[in-house]
Motif scaffolding. Structure first.
Motif, PDB file in Angstrom:
ATOM      1  N   ALA A   1       3.021 -12.792 -26.904  1.00 22.42           N
ATOM      2  CA  ALA A   1       4.005 -11.727 -27.085  1.00 22.42           C
ATOM      3  C   ALA A   1       4.323 -11.511 -28.560  1.00 22.42           C
ATOM      4  O   ALA A   1       4.468 -10.371 -29.013  1.00 22.42           O
ATOM      5  CB  ALA A   1       5.274 -12.058 -26.305  1.00 22.42           C
ATOM      6  N   VAL A   2       4.410 -12.603 -29.316  1.00 26.70           N
ATOM      7  CA  VAL A   2       4.701 -12.491 -30.745  1.00 26.70           C
ATOM      8  C   VAL A   2       3.546 -11.811 -31.482  1.00 26.70           C
ATOM      9  O   VAL A   2       3.763 -10.942 -32.333  1.00 26.70           O
ATOM     10  CB  VAL A   2       4.991 -13.876 -31.348  1.00 26.70           C
ATOM     11  N   ARG A   3       2.327 -12.210 -31.153  1.00 24.36           N
ATOM     12  CA  ARG A   3       1.170 -11.573 -31.807  1.00 24.36           C
ATOM     13  C   ARG A   3       1.127 -10.074 -31.500  1.00 24.36           C
ATOM     14  O   ARG A   3       0.819  -9.259 -32.386  1.00 24.36           O
ATOM     15  CB  ARG A   3      -0.125 -12.254 -31.363  1.00 24.36           C
ATOM     16  N   ASP A   4       1.435  -9.715 -30.258  1.00 25.45           N
ATOM     17  CA  ASP A   4       1.463  -8.298 -29.894  1.00 25.45           C
ATOM     18  C   ASP A   4       2.552  -7.561 -30.673  1.00 25.45           C
ATOM     19  O   ASP A   4       2.349  -6.424 -31.124  1.00 25.45           O
ATOM     20  CB  ASP A   4       1.699  -8.138 -28.394  1.00 25.45           C
ATOM     21  N   TRP A   5       3.706  -8.204 -30.831  1.00 27.29           N
ATOM     22  CA  TRP A   5       4.797  -7.574 -31.573  1.00 27.29           C
ATOM     23  C   TRP A   5       4.406  -7.363 -33.039  1.00 27.29           C
ATOM     24  O   TRP A   5       4.639  -6.287 -33.602  1.00 27.29           O
ATOM     25  CB  TRP A   5       6.065  -8.424 -31.496  1.00 27.29           C
TER      26      TRP A   5
ATOM     27  N   ARG B   1       9.020 -20.871 -33.498  1.00 22.85           N
ATOM     28  CA  ARG B   1       8.039 -19.842 -33.176  1.00 22.85           C
ATOM     29  C   ARG B   1       8.629 -18.437 -33.302  1.00 22.85           C
ATOM     30  O   ARG B   1       7.915 -17.484 -33.607  1.00 22.85           O
ATOM     31  CB  ARG B   1       7.513 -20.048 -31.756  1.00 22.85           C
ATOM     32  N   SER B   2       9.919 -18.310 -33.036  1.00 18.88           N
ATOM     33  CA  SER B   2      10.536 -16.985 -32.989  1.00 18.88           C
ATOM     34  C   SER B   2      10.989 -16.473 -34.348  1.00 18.88           C
ATOM     35  O   SER B   2      11.364 -15.306 -34.473  1.00 18.88           O
ATOM     36  CB  SER B   2      11.744 -17.018 -32.047  1.00 18.88           C
ATOM     37  N   LEU B   3      10.956 -17.325 -35.373  1.00 18.80           N
ATOM     38  CA  LEU B   3      11.497 -16.948 -36.674  1.00 18.80           C
ATOM     39  C   LEU B   3      10.431 -16.241 -37.509  1.00 18.80           C
ATOM     40  O   LEU B   3       9.591 -16.887 -38.132  1.00 18.80           O
ATOM     41  CB  LEU B   3      12.005 -18.188 -37.406  1.00 18.80           C
ATOM     42  N   LEU B   4      10.483 -14.930 -37.521  1.00 22.10           N
ATOM     43  CA  LEU B   4       9.533 -14.109 -38.284  1.00 22.10           C
ATOM     44  C   LEU B   4      10.275 -13.406 -39.405  1.00 22.10           C
ATOM     45  O   LEU B   4      11.285 -12.732 -39.175  1.00 22.10           O
ATOM     46  CB  LEU B   4       8.865 -13.070 -37.383  1.00 22.10           C
ATOM     47  N   SER B   5       9.766 -13.533 -40.614  1.00 17.74           N
ATOM     48  CA  SER B   5      10.447 -13.000 -41.781  1.00 17.74           C
ATOM     49  C   SER B   5       9.920 -11.626 -42.172  1.00 17.74           C
ATOM     50  O   SER B   5       8.721 -11.443 -42.387  1.00 17.74           O
ATOM     51  CB  SER B   5      10.287 -13.955 -42.968  1.00 17.74           C
ATOM     52  N   THR B   6      10.827 -10.669 -42.294  1.00 12.26           N
ATOM     53  CA  THR B   6      10.461  -9.327 -42.771  1.00 12.26           C
ATOM     54  C   THR B   6      10.591  -9.219 -44.283  1.00 12.26           C
ATOM     55  O   THR B   6      10.351  -8.148 -44.847  1.00 12.26           O
ATOM     56  CB  THR B   6      11.352  -8.254 -42.113  1.00 12.26           C
TER      57      THR B   6
END
Length: 234
Positions: free
Chosen positions: A19-23, A120-125
């Motif tokens: 799901a993260v890769r798709d996002w 895993r959920s922490l993605l930095s913009t």
């Protein structure tokens, strides 16, 4: 029992990663950029909480080089919790301790395949320097510039991490906590290094079938009975 719970978490983490890769792919189509990458570890000085099942999975796969540093790091986190007058103060003290004890010398995560949903959920913009920034030291103009630079359509405002993946991670995390509660009659949640330390040194997984009170007593004997470190549910 624990092996079944860990297998379930592993399967859920695999689904979450898809799901993260798709996002990320969808965000890239909109010209958005995620700045996370191997060796980028500025966020690894943040306090990481997870379910006990996730911590147990980390514990069972921990390399000797990480286990050696764990006890000292957990002791420092414990001291920081009991010394802190409030939770924000504890978070600042945790950051001052430096990186996660599970980091390798090159800055890569040494438990990457077993890392919990909160990691895993922490993605930095934003660029990695913002993940390690102490906002209390920034000027008013710097703070304003940071806020104005955020992509508020995806960021967990006023921070720069992606809200959608954090929300999804919390959903998966809640599922893992619920499965433990169904199995043992209670859930256990807390600071990742502290939970891993408690398992390796005190074998909480072996005490869990005896019930929440037995685990509470063991946590107390280990000196970790602090709400910043360990919480029980329901």
């Amino acid at each position: 029992m624990w092996q079944d719970l860990m297998n379930e978490v592993r399967d859920q983490q695999a689904l979450f990663d898809i799901a993260v890769r798709d996002w990320i792919a969808g965000y890239a189509l909109k010209q958005g950029t995620i700045h996370c990458g191997k060796g980028c570890h500025a966020c690894c000085s943040l306090a990481v909480n997870c379910t006990f099942t996730e911590a147990l999975a980390v514990s069972t796969s921990l390399a000797d080089r990480h286990a050696a540093a764990l006890a000292d790091h957990a002791a420092k986190i414990r001291s920081a919790a009991f010394a802190a007058p409030d939770f924000p103060s504890f978070l600042r003290a945790r950051r001052a301790l430096g990186g996660c004890p599970f980091l390798d010398s090159d800055g890569a995560c040494g438990v990457y395949n077993r890392r919990p949903f909160s990691c895993r959920s922490l993605l930095s913009t934003k660029e990695s320097r913002w993940c390690g920034a102490d906002f209390s030291t920034l000027s008013r103009e710097e703070k304003q510039g940071f806020v104005e630079s955020l992509d508020q359509s995806v960021a967990a405002f006023p921070m720069h991490y992606v809200k959608a993946t954090q929300d999804l991670g919390q959903d998966f995390e809640s599922c893992a906590a619920g499965r433990m509660a169904e199995t043992f009659g209670f859930g256990l949640y807390g600071n990742l290094p502290v939970l891993v330390f408690l398992e390796r040194e005190h074998r909480l997984s072996e005490t869990a079938p005896k019930g929440a009170d037995a685990v509470r007593e063991q946590v107390a004997r280990a000196g970790c009975n602090h709400p910043f470190l360990i919480t029980f549910s329901p």
